[in-house]
Scaffold this motif. Structure first.
Motif, PDB file in Angstrom:
ATOM      1  N   VAL A  57       0.852  -1.064  -0.006  1.00  0.00           N
ATOM      2  CA  VAL A  57      -0.202   0.049   0.105  1.00  0.00           C
ATOM      3  C   VAL A  57       0.873   1.101   0.122  1.00  0.00           C
ATOM      4  O   VAL A  57       0.628   2.170  -0.573  1.00  0.00           O
ATOM      5  CB  VAL A  57      -1.007  -0.054   1.362  1.00  0.00           C
ATOM      6  CG1 VAL A  57      -1.809   1.268   1.147  1.00  0.00           C
ATOM      7  CG2 VAL A  57      -1.880  -1.071   0.963  1.00  0.00           C
ATOM      8  N   LYS A  58       1.862   1.241   0.867  1.00  0.00           N
ATOM      9  CA  LYS A  58       2.968   2.432   0.914  1.00  0.00           C
ATOM     10  C   LYS A  58       3.564   2.659  -0.563  1.00  0.00           C
ATOM     11  O   LYS A  58       3.571   3.891  -0.909  1.00  0.00           O
ATOM     12  CB  LYS A  58       3.876   2.140   2.119  1.00  0.00           C
ATOM     13  CG  LYS A  58       4.965   3.369   2.197  1.00  0.00           C
ATOM     14  CD  LYS A  58       5.641   3.268   3.315  1.00  0.00           C
ATOM     15  CE  LYS A  58       6.602   4.464   3.492  1.00  0.00           C
ATOM     16  NZ  LYS A  58       7.598   4.491   2.284  1.00  0.00           N
ATOM     17  N   ALA A  59       3.830   1.404  -0.942  1.00  0.00           N
ATOM     18  CA  ALA A  59       4.769   1.651  -2.380  1.00  0.00           C
ATOM     19  C   ALA A  59       3.896   2.303  -3.342  1.00  0.00           C
ATOM     20  O   ALA A  59       4.207   3.191  -4.247  1.00  0.00           O
ATOM     21  CB  ALA A  59       4.884   0.419  -2.649  1.00  0.00           C
ATOM     22  N   LEU A  60       2.406   1.910  -3.357  1.00  0.00           N
ATOM     23  CA  LEU A  60       1.575   2.753  -4.275  1.00  0.00           C
ATOM     24  C   LEU A  60       1.533   4.224  -3.926  1.00  0.00           C
ATOM     25  O   LEU A  60       1.484   5.062  -4.665  1.00  0.00           O
ATOM     26  CB  LEU A  60       0.145   2.204  -4.277  1.00  0.00           C
ATOM     27  CG  LEU A  60       0.149   0.760  -4.752  1.00  0.00           C
ATOM     28  CD1 LEU A  60      -1.360  -0.055  -4.613  1.00  0.00           C
ATOM     29  CD2 LEU A  60       0.202   0.723  -6.256  1.00  0.00           C
ATOM     30  N   ALA A  61       1.574   4.510  -2.828  1.00  0.00           N
ATOM     31  CA  ALA A  61       1.528   5.764  -2.393  1.00  0.00           C
ATOM     32  C   ALA A  61       2.553   6.763  -2.660  1.00  0.00           C
ATOM     33  O   ALA A  61       2.570   7.864  -3.023  1.00  0.00           O
ATOM     34  CB  ALA A  61       0.979   6.084  -0.939  1.00  0.00           C
TER      35      ALA A  61
END
Length: 296
Positions: free
Chosen positions: A264-268
């Protein structure tokens, strides 16, 4: 059974197929069933269903034929040898698959002279025939309208999506993605609070209302996406990113799997790199629209 209600055939008697056939029977429809393993029809036959001798016998028994088997290939393998017996009948395929598979099966059915509706069931077998069941249909509106009253028996959430046969399967997989996201998020959280001795049931009582709050955000989120308006309403992606980092750190420090929050953080992170750090969370849609590895 003497009735003027539409006769229905159900092909495929797994747990879902049995639930479908049972619902038609309970509502007074003459119901013909067929399954490779005939014994699966015993309970339905005891309730008044007729067991067909063959797939051809099953199809020709009713103007409305519902198929619920393992996949689209199985549908075609089972019914292809029957030729053009579908002429004048409506074939409803409630088998799970992809939108492309649905469109290919619609073309296959058209060559055999029948009207074809593709469908998707968003319910457990035990919910069929209740207010909890949603069933999607897509294909010719005339075919849906012809048997709408009968199909609505399967669930209060019966919904016709449009003429594109692929829509039902597309909605199906899209909503499964939402479901798994909610379930996996809960499991991540339960694992985290479990390290402090909090049981999952206690956490569920707190997390449940939050999922309702998030659900209520969706209509506005949808409107933002449709307009392409990512103006910040309450919190920027930069702010979300800081909280995501906390979730990753907390998981790692407590020995909890951090793969999901890292993803999720990588997408953000990518959204910020694309210039959306100051945008509303709705701007994250651009990351989901882009195939993996396809970066500008």
């Amino acid at each position: 059974m003497t009735t003027n209600k539409t006769p229905v055939t159900v092909v495929g008697l797994g747990l879902m197929g049995q639930a479908l056939a049972g619902t038609f029977l309970r509502n007074g429809h003459p119901t013909t069933v067929w399954n490779r393993t005939a014994a699966k029809a015993d309970a339905l036959v005891a309730e008044g269903a007729r067991l067909a001798d063959s797939p051809a016998d099953a199809v020709t028994a009713s103007p409305l034929v519902i198929v619920c088997v393992s996949n689209y290939d199985a549908v075609r393998e089972l019914l292809d040898p029957l030729g053009e017996v579908f002429d004048g009948r409506v074939l409803v395929n409630l088998t799970s698959g992809t939108s492309e598979g649905a469109r290919q099966t619609a073309e296959w059915a058209a060559r055999r002279g029948g009207s074809y509706l593709d469908g998707a069931i968003m319910a457990l077998p035990t919910a069929i025939g209740t207010a909890e069941a949603t069933v999607f249909y897509s294909g010719p509106q005339s075919a849906f309208a012809q048997h709408e009253s009968t199909l609505r028996l399967l669930g209060a959430g019966t919904t016709y999506l449009g003429t594109d046969h692929g829509l039902s399967s597309l909605y199906d997989v899209a909503l499964l993605g939402v479901m798994w996201s909610v379930l996996n998020g809960f499991l991540q959280g339960a694992a985290l609070v479990g390290t402090a001795g909090v049981d999952a049931s206690t956490f569920a009582s707190i997390a449940g209302p939050l999922t309702g709050t998030v659900r209520d955000w969706l209509p506005d989120l949808g409107r933002q996406i449709d307009k392409g308006d990512y103006t910040t309403r309450d919190s920027t992606i930069d702010t979300h990113l800081g909280a995501m980092e906390h979730l990753v750190q907390e998981s790692e420090s407590l020995g909890i799997n951090a793969d999901l929050p890292r993803l999720v953080k990588a997408l953000a992170d990518r959204a910020v790199a694309d210039g959306h750090g100051g945008s509303d969370y709705a701007a994250m849609i651009e990351q989901f629209r882009r195939p993996a590895g396809n970066r500008p």
